[in-house]
Design an enzyme around this catalytic site. Structure first.
Site, PDB file in Angstrom:
ATOM      1  N   ARG A  72      -1.831  -5.974  -8.733  1.00  0.00           N
ATOM      2  CA  ARG A  72      -0.618  -6.747  -8.474  1.00  0.00           C
ATOM      3  C   ARG A  72      -0.396  -7.812  -9.532  1.00  0.00           C
ATOM      4  NH1 ARG A  72      -2.972  -8.089  -2.721  1.00  0.00           N
ATOM      5  NH2 ARG A  72      -4.686  -8.239  -4.192  1.00  0.00           N
ATOM      6  N   LYS A 113     -16.698  -6.816   5.681  1.00  0.00           N
ATOM      7  CA  LYS A 113     -15.698  -7.657   6.341  1.00  0.00           C
ATOM      8  C   LYS A 113     -15.609  -7.280   7.821  1.00  0.00           C
ATOM      9  CE  LYS A 113     -13.023  -7.153   2.095  1.00  0.00           C
ATOM     10  NZ  LYS A 113     -11.849  -6.509   1.485  1.00  0.00           N
ATOM     11  N   SER A 150      -3.149  -7.900   2.564  1.00  0.00           N
ATOM     12  CA  SER A 150      -3.443  -7.750   3.997  1.00  0.00           C
ATOM     13  C   SER A 150      -3.941  -9.075   4.569  1.00  0.00           C
ATOM     14  CB  SER A 150      -4.501  -6.669   4.204  1.00  0.00           C
ATOM     15  OG  SER A 150      -4.009  -5.424   3.799  1.00  0.00           O
ATOM     16  N   HIS A 180       0.843  -1.204   0.000  1.00  0.00           N
ATOM     17  CA  HIS A 180       0.000   0.000   0.000  1.00  0.00           C
ATOM     18  C   HIS A 180       0.876   1.251   0.000  1.00  0.00           C
ATOM     19  CE1 HIS A 180      -3.077  -2.712   2.185  1.00  0.00           C
ATOM     20  NE2 HIS A 180      -3.559  -2.489   0.986  1.00  0.00           N
TER      21      HIS A 180
HETATM   22  O1  PNS Z   1      -9.228  -2.824  -0.247  1.00  0.00           O
HETATM   23  P1  PNS Z   1     -10.527  -3.272  -0.838  1.00  0.00           P
HETATM   24  O2  PNS Z   1     -11.324  -4.004   0.210  1.00  0.00           O
HETATM   25  O3  PNS Z   1     -10.353  -4.056  -2.098  1.00  0.00           O
HETATM   26  O4  PNS Z   1     -11.340  -1.920  -1.196  1.00  0.00           O
HETATM   27  C1  PNS Z   1     -12.644  -1.981  -1.731  1.00  0.00           C
HETATM   28  C2  PNS Z   1     -13.263  -0.585  -1.796  1.00  0.00           C
HETATM   29  C3  PNS Z   1     -13.262   0.079  -0.447  1.00  0.00           C
HETATM   30  C4  PNS Z   1     -12.463   0.277  -2.786  1.00  0.00           C
HETATM   31  C5  PNS Z   1     -14.723  -0.743  -2.337  1.00  0.00           C
HETATM   32  O5  PNS Z   1     -15.363  -1.719  -1.587  1.00  0.00           O
HETATM   33  C6  PNS Z   1     -15.537   0.552  -2.280  1.00  0.00           C
HETATM   34  O6  PNS Z   1     -15.244   1.492  -2.982  1.00  0.00           O
HETATM   35  N1  PNS Z   1     -16.582   0.574  -1.419  1.00  0.00           N
HETATM   36  C7  PNS Z   1     -17.414   1.752  -1.225  1.00  0.00           C
HETATM   37  C8  PNS Z   1     -18.863   1.474  -1.629  1.00  0.00           C
HETATM   38  C9  PNS Z   1     -19.031   1.616  -3.125  1.00  0.00           C
HETATM   39  O7  PNS Z   1     -18.860   2.675  -3.695  1.00  0.00           O
HETATM   40  N2  PNS Z   1     -19.360   0.466  -3.765  1.00  0.00           N
HETATM   41  C10 PNS Z   1     -19.472   0.389  -5.206  1.00  0.00           C
HETATM   42  C11 PNS Z   1     -18.118   0.150  -5.833  1.00  0.00           C
HETATM   43  S1  PNS Z   1     -18.241  -0.191  -7.521  1.00  0.00           S
END
Ligand code: PNS
Length: 167
Positions: free
Chosen positions: A92, A43, A130, A19
């Site tokens: 990645r 989660k 993570s 990150h």
């Molecule tokens: O590190 P992660 O868990 O892969 O991150 C996922 C994240 C936080 C980027 C995604 O879940 C998110 O943007 N959630 C906010 C809600 C939202 O906008 N959902 C629609 C996404 S297309």
């Protein structure tokens, strides 16, 4: 002059050197980078949002154009509230691509003015996640140069295990 603000959203449970590598790269190409921790994730996290805010703030203090926040609700709404024109995400390996592409398309559907920018971390972090960090730490394995020392200390305290020294 036009300032380009980008959001780097994620769960960061916990933050890893992968990150931080991406944050460093993003901070070079955007005028301002907002690292944004999702609050209401489905989660169950190991670290609270406040702990993750602390860890990320500590680890990104050296970059003046980086700030760390948390957010709720839709990413596109949060990005708009911050005047951001871009979302930064790390890729990645090919296996990340499908999930990332789906999110990028959906975010574009929700707000066509928001661009998703993908960047690759250094190769050394291409297998780092993570989830694996939590698993290895819970089993006492060595995480050495994959996570910041401050994160390692918190993991050790949280899990009550002595992590092996890096070999
Ligand atoms: O590190 P992660 O868990 O892969 O991150 C996922 C994240 C936080 C980027 C995604 O879940 C998110 O943007 N959630 C906010 C809600 C939202 O906008 N959902 C629609 C996404 S297309």
């Amino acid at each position: 002059m036009k300032q380009v603000i980008a959001i780097y959203p994620g769960t960061f449970d916990p933050p890893t050197n992968g990150h931080l590598d991406l944050i460093q790269r993003g901070a070079k190409i955007f005028d301002e980078l907002v690292v944004a921790i999702l609050r209401n994730s489905e989660k169950t996290p190991l670290f609270s949002v406040e702990e993750r805010l602390d860890m990320l703030r500590e680890c990104t203090a050296q970059w003046e154009n980086v700030r760390v926040e948390s957010f709720d609700g839709l990413l596109v709404d949060y990005a708009q509230s911050r005047g951001a024109k871009a979302v930064l995400r790390g890729i990645r390996a090919v296996s990340d691509y499908e999930y990332e592409l789906q999110m990028a398309w959906m975010n574009r559907k929700l707000d066509a003015s928001l661009e998703t920018v993908f960047m690759m971390p250094a190769g050394a972090y291409s297998y780092l996640s993570s989830r694996l960090v939590r698993e290895i730490a819970s089993l006492g394995g060595a995480l050495g140069d994959l996570i910041p020392v401050s994160v390692e200390n918190r993991l050790r305290a949280r899990l009550g295990v002595a992590l092996q020294a890096h070999k």
